[in-house]
Enzyme design. Structure first.
Site, PDB file in Angstrom:
ATOM      1  N   ASP A   1       1.142  -1.385  -0.272  1.00  0.00           N
ATOM      2  CA  ASP A   1      -0.207  -0.073  -0.187  1.00  0.00           C
ATOM      3  C   ASP A   1       0.720   1.259   0.188  1.00  0.00           C
ATOM      4  O   ASP A   1       1.868   1.424   0.955  1.00  0.00           O
ATOM      5  CB  ASP A   1      -0.640  -0.034   1.093  1.00  0.00           C
ATOM      6  CG  ASP A   1      -2.411   1.430   1.440  1.00  0.00           C
ATOM      7  OD1 ASP A   1      -2.820   0.841   1.582  1.00  0.00           O
ATOM      8  OD2 ASP A   1      -1.956   2.420   1.001  1.00  0.00           O
TER       9      ASP A   1
ATOM     10  N   ASP B   1      -4.173   2.910  -5.221  1.00  0.00           N
ATOM     11  CA  ASP B   1      -2.336   2.205  -4.897  1.00  0.00           C
ATOM     12  C   ASP B   1      -1.816   1.156  -3.724  1.00  0.00           C
ATOM     13  O   ASP B   1      -1.158   0.725  -3.009  1.00  0.00           O
ATOM     14  CB  ASP B   1      -2.642   3.475  -3.760  1.00  0.00           C
ATOM     15  CG  ASP B   1      -3.099   3.427  -2.379  1.00  0.00           C
ATOM     16  OD1 ASP B   1      -3.602   3.094  -1.584  1.00  0.00           O
ATOM     17  OD2 ASP B   1      -1.627   4.463  -1.532  1.00  0.00           O
ATOM     18  N   GLU B   2      -3.340   0.017  -4.158  1.00  0.00           N
ATOM     19  CA  GLU B   2      -2.553  -1.195  -3.124  1.00  0.00           C
ATOM     20  C   GLU B   2      -2.739  -2.209  -3.945  1.00  0.00           C
ATOM     21  O   GLU B   2      -3.401  -2.831  -5.039  1.00  0.00           O
ATOM     22  CB  GLU B   2      -2.997  -0.941  -1.466  1.00  0.00           C
ATOM     23  CG  GLU B   2      -5.127  -1.405  -1.861  1.00  0.00           C
ATOM     24  CD  GLU B   2      -5.610  -1.088  -0.603  1.00  0.00           C
ATOM     25  OE1 GLU B   2      -5.283  -2.519   0.197  1.00  0.00           O
ATOM     26  OE2 GLU B   2      -6.267  -0.866   0.222  1.00  0.00           O
TER      27      GLU B   2
HETATM   28  P1  TTP Z   1      -5.202   5.449   1.414  1.00  0.00           P
HETATM   29  O1  TTP Z   1      -3.926   4.190   0.969  1.00  0.00           O
HETATM   30  O2  TTP Z   1      -6.289   4.838   1.643  1.00  0.00           O
HETATM   31  O3  TTP Z   1      -4.236   6.341   2.238  1.00  0.00           O
HETATM   32  P2  TTP Z   1      -3.102   7.145   1.361  1.00  0.00           P
HETATM   33  O4  TTP Z   1      -2.433   6.395   0.264  1.00  0.00           O
HETATM   34  O5  TTP Z   1      -3.004   8.454   1.363  1.00  0.00           O
HETATM   35  O6  TTP Z   1      -2.245   7.076   2.870  1.00  0.00           O
HETATM   36  P3  TTP Z   1      -1.498   6.385   3.865  1.00  0.00           P
HETATM   37  O7  TTP Z   1       0.106   6.062   3.698  1.00  0.00           O
HETATM   38  O8  TTP Z   1      -2.490   5.885   4.880  1.00  0.00           O
HETATM   39  O9  TTP Z   1      -1.616   4.309   3.146  1.00  0.00           O
HETATM   40  O10 TTP Z   1      -5.792   5.856  -0.143  1.00  0.00           O
HETATM   41  C1  TTP Z   1      -5.231   5.772  -1.033  1.00  0.00           C
HETATM   42  C2  TTP Z   1      -5.610   6.805  -1.931  1.00  0.00           C
HETATM   43  O11 TTP Z   1      -7.187   7.221  -2.097  1.00  0.00           O
HETATM   44  C3  TTP Z   1      -5.809   9.008  -1.353  1.00  0.00           C
HETATM   45  O12 TTP Z   1      -3.819   8.793  -1.621  1.00  0.00           O
HETATM   46  C4  TTP Z   1      -6.279   9.549  -2.545  1.00  0.00           C
HETATM   47  C5  TTP Z   1      -7.226   8.525  -1.816  1.00  0.00           C
HETATM   48  N1  TTP Z   1      -8.664   8.411  -1.527  1.00  0.00           N
HETATM   49  C6  TTP Z   1      -9.512   9.648  -1.454  1.00  0.00           C
HETATM   50  O13 TTP Z   1      -9.215  10.407  -2.732  1.00  0.00           O
HETATM   51  N2  TTP Z   1     -10.293   9.589  -0.632  1.00  0.00           N
HETATM   52  C7  TTP Z   1      -9.995   8.960   0.809  1.00  0.00           C
HETATM   53  O14 TTP Z   1     -11.099   9.013   1.599  1.00  0.00           O
HETATM   54  C8  TTP Z   1      -9.327   8.044   0.846  1.00  0.00           C
HETATM   55  C9  TTP Z   1      -9.955   7.377   2.123  1.00  0.00           C
HETATM   56  C10 TTP Z   1      -8.325   8.144  -0.412  1.00  0.00           C
HETATM   57 MG    MG Z   2      -1.763   3.957   0.594  1.00  0.00          MG
END
Ligand code: TTP
Ligand code: MG
Length: 364
Positions: free
Chosen positions: A8, A116-117
């Site tokens: 992720d 992103d995962e």
């Molecule tokens: P996530 O993997 O949940 O968050 P992240 O990558 O920003 O942070 P982390 O280091 O905790 O993994 O989500 C991936 C992308 O999805 C994030 O960069 C932006 C988008 N996203 C939104 O647009 N709205 C949301 O509510 C969430 C949770 C994510």
């Molecule tokens: Mg993320």
């Protein structure tokens, strides 16, 4: 031996922006809705008209309590110095494809879960857990070197534990949970670490005196089934580190829908339209997050007499915008012939989905 890796990206959207704008390094950075300066160059926060919500933010911004889905106005109050950038989805999707291409080369099977995962089945690539850790390190290094971004990785005997592990140390984490150590890894964690356990389930469990995964794991499964139905059984399994699901190579989501039951049955056109708009937005957010585009938009209406009608419209090409969902859903609602009856439930669905990285696709 089954070895599943979950990767992720760290603060994905903002990390891409910080990579491309090195002057932002180390700063609280928010990616989200737009900001309009009402008074030209004014730096007065009150003079700025801020709209929308936080998509994500840098780890520096998280120190101020800012998080995804928070209104930008609130984020600005918490950190007036935050740099706010608009969402450049096309860029993030492009970077996502590059990352997935790297991951694909390192897996027997890969399942992209969102932009992103991804889950990787690396069972045949490693012969023990020490090798699994080295292998994960190699993947992280390659992503950092070629893409310029860090990710957090979890390696475990199944998907649930791998996902919990990737979230265990963030950012730039690497957590390996060997077979035989799963229960002790899960035991001290809060139940909301289990994927799918949101605030509502956590609250219900708390009322039952269950806050830690260890308590959930040792709870009588019949008690959980009585409270949560089938989901109770699944919760019990997950808490015990059991998850037999395979990594699904071509993740084919057939459809995605959201529905709402009215507190009181209604045939008020403005109420119904507002509901369709809100559901369309929810559906759009969900597919956008997962990187899907659609060809079909559908509407479901359940009437006061429990009769259900479903209507759908399929287009020639894939679409990726919210206005198409809203337009078609409302059109289907207007075409509805039984308008004299009151409506109990409305649902909006998109189907004929494909992931945005399908090279054949034409997006309109
Ligand atoms: P996530 O993997 O949940 O968050 P992240 O990558 O920003 O942070 P982390 O280091 O905790 O993994 O989500 C991936 C992308 O999805 C994030 O960069 C932006 C988008 N996203 C939104 O647009 N709205 C949301 O509510 C969430 C949770 C994510
Ligand atoms: Mg993320």
């Amino acid at each position: 031996m089954k070895v599943i890796l979950h990767a992720d990206m760290d603060s994905f959207f903002s990390a891409v922006e910080m990579r491309d704008h090195p002057e932002l390094k180390g700063l609280p950075v928010i990616v989200g809705g737009e900001i309009r300066e009402e008074n030209g160059e004014s730096t007065d926060v009150k003079a700025k008209k801020i709209r929308g919500v936080v998509s994500t933010c840098s780890y520096e911004a998280r120190e101020y309590g800012i998080h995804s889905a928070m209104p930008l106005t609130k984020a600005y109050k918490l950190c007036p110095d935050a740099k706010v950038l608009p969402v450049n989805m096309a860029l993030y999707k492009h970077v996502s494809q590059e990352i997935m291409a790297i991951l694909r080369r390192h897996a027997d099977k890969i399942e992209q879960v969102s932009i992103d995962e991804a889950f990787l089945d690396i069972s045949t690539r490693v012969s023990d857990w020490r090798e699994a850790k080295d292998y994960a390190r190699l993947i992280k290094d390659e992503i950092l070197e070629k893409i310029g971004l860090t990710c957090s990785v979890g390696v475990a005997p199944n998907k649930t534990v791998a996902k919990i592990a990737s979230d265990f140390v963030k950012p730039d984490g690497l957590t390996v949970v060997e077979e035989g150590h799963v229960k002790e890894f899960l035991a001290p964690l809060n139940v909301n670490r289990i994927p799918g356990v949101g605030p509502k389930t956590a609250e219900k469990l708390k009322k039952m005196g269950i806050e830690k995964i260890s308590q959930l794991a040792s709870c009588n499964v019949q008690t959980l089934i009585a409270k949560f139905g089938n989901y109770g059984n699944k919760l019990h399994k997950r808490a015990n580190g059991i998850d037999e699901r395979e990594v699904e190579e071509e993740r084919e989501r057939k459809s995605l829908s959201r529905e709402r039951t009215f507190a009181e049955d209604t045939n008020d056109a403005s109420v119904l339209n507002a509901c369709v708009d809100a559901l369309s937005e929810e559906v759009y957010k969900a597919i956008e997050k997962e990187g899907f585009v659609f060809k079909t938009v559908g509407l479901k209406v359940r009437f006061e007499d429990f009769r259900v009608l479903t209507r759908a419209k399929t287009m020639k090409t894939f679409h990726s915008d919210i206005s198409t969902i809203k337009r078609i859903a409302k059109q289907l609602m207007t075409e509805e012939r039984y308008r004299d009856k009151k409506v109990r439930l409305v649902g909006v669905r998109v189907s004929n989905l494909t992931l945005l990285d399908d090279k054949q696709m034409r997006i309109v």
